[in-house]
Motif scaffolding. Structure first.
Motif, PDB file in Angstrom:
ATOM      1  N   THR A   2      48.274  42.313  51.562  1.00  0.00           N
ATOM      2  CA  THR A   2      49.136  41.407  51.625  1.00  0.00           C
ATOM      3  C   THR A   2      50.595  41.775  51.409  1.00  0.00           C
ATOM      4  N   VAL A   3      51.378  41.603  52.184  1.00  0.00           N
ATOM      5  CA  VAL A   3      52.910  41.995  51.937  1.00  0.00           C
ATOM      6  C   VAL A   3      53.600  40.612  51.713  1.00  0.00           C
ATOM      7  N   SER A   4      54.531  41.066  50.593  1.00  0.00           N
ATOM      8  CA  SER A   4      55.740  39.796  50.178  1.00  0.00           C
ATOM      9  C   SER A   4      57.002  40.574  50.592  1.00  0.00           C
ATOM     10  N   LEU A   5      57.941  40.127  50.366  1.00  0.00           N
ATOM     11  CA  LEU A   5      59.439  40.416  50.441  1.00  0.00           C
ATOM     12  C   LEU A   5      59.504  41.874  49.805  1.00  0.00           C
ATOM     13  N   HIS A   6      59.152  42.028  48.612  1.00  0.00           N
ATOM     14  CA  HIS A   6      59.504  43.456  47.923  1.00  0.00           C
ATOM     15  C   HIS A   6      58.209  44.256  47.572  1.00  0.00           C
ATOM     16  N   THR A   7      56.917  43.689  47.707  1.00  0.00           N
ATOM     17  CA  THR A   7      55.656  44.609  47.457  1.00  0.00           C
ATOM     18  C   THR A   7      54.740  44.374  48.393  1.00  0.00           C
ATOM     19  N   ILE A   8      53.673  45.126  48.107  1.00  0.00           N
ATOM     20  CA  ILE A   8      52.515  45.210  48.962  1.00  0.00           C
ATOM     21  C   ILE A   8      51.292  45.245  48.130  1.00  0.00           C
ATOM     22  N   THR A   9      50.329  44.348  48.529  1.00  0.00           N
ATOM     23  CA  THR A   9      49.275  44.144  47.377  1.00  0.00           C
ATOM     24  C   THR A   9      47.926  44.873  48.225  1.00  0.00           C
ATOM     25  N   LEU A  10      47.531  45.885  47.669  1.00  0.00           N
ATOM     26  CA  LEU A  10      46.227  46.828  48.051  1.00  0.00           C
ATOM     27  C   LEU A  10      45.171  46.009  48.014  1.00  0.00           C
TER      28      LEU A  10
END
Length: 252
Positions: A2-10
């Protein structure tokens, strides 16, 4: 993933800052006369990046820059009082075809590091479709989009792509195709001092990759779907262009 504005969750739940400061392309010591010598300029460069807001540093055993990363991060944490967990470090273990250790053994050893909480997540670099895991770091940019690899990584096994060389369309391939003209036009349209480099980084994030660079980028810059497609289409006119002769050519 999943992708947010500042990060990616593996796919294992690890949250990774999607902009990383790279210490390989510009700073690597592959041809250095004394690769064990500390490079104070690199230490200061990493410190500057951290102070400017980078919280993800990319290094590797093969770059020879791990000592400088350690010194810079240590100094940064001391001066800010922040915990070690505030900085995400990606490094890579050398594992060549002549190694007497099998990849299965190496992977088991890495899994033990995860179990012991000595590392957060493990992945690979420069692997093709048949070799996938959680993270695959490859040369990736508008002229080398690896569409089949990305589709397989995302839909089949949830692997995240970490992109090195994301700005090569504006550097090595500046005279190739339309990408530079397209991103500069978008940057001008965005205004507020937005640069072509920042637009290209934003494109990389929009397609779900971690961007590794020595240039600063604004994580708040968001492209429209049409702008993302425009850059993708411009790059697709000259596909499979590679600046770095690392590993094998990827299935596109």
């Amino acid at each position: 993933m999943t992708v947010s504005l500042h990060t990616i969750t593996l796919n294992d739940g690890t949250i990774v800052p999607k902009l990383a400061y790279g210490t390989g392309t510009k700073w690597g010591k592959r041809n250095a006369v004394n690769p064990d010598a500390i490079n104070p300029e690199l230490v200061e460069s990493i410190l500057t990046a951290l102070r400017a807001g980078f919280s993800h540093i990319d290094t590797a055993e093969g770059y020879g820059t791990e000592p400088e990363v350690g010194l810079a991060v240590g100094q940064y944490l001391k001066e800010t009082g922040k915990p070690r967990s505030s900085v995400f470090i990606t490094t890579k273990v050398d594992f060549g075809p002549d190694s007497v250790v099998t990849i299965k053994q190496v992977w088991r050893d890495l899994e033990e590091l995860v179990d012991a909480k000595l590392t957060r997540s493990i992945g690979v670099s420069n692997w093709r479709i048949q070799n996938q895991t959680k993270v695959n770091q490859i040369e990736f940019h508008a002229y080398n989009q690896g569409l089949k690899l990305r589709e397989f990584a995302d839909k089949e096994i949830g692997t995240t792509i970490a992109a090195y060389g994301p700005l090569q369309p504006l550097i090595h391939f500046a005279e190739t195709g339309r990408v530079q003209a397209v991103v500069n036009k978008i940057a001008e349209r965005k205004g507020d001092g937005v640069t072509g480099s920042q637009v290209l980084l934003a494109w990389g994030w929009a397609v779900g990759t971690i961007q590794i660079t020595t240039s600063s980028g604004t994580l708040d810059l968001v492209l429209t779907d049409d702008e993302v497609e425009e850059i993708s289409n411009a790059g697709a006119e000259y596909p499979n262009q590679r600046k770095f002769a690392v590993g094998k050519v990827f299935d596109d």
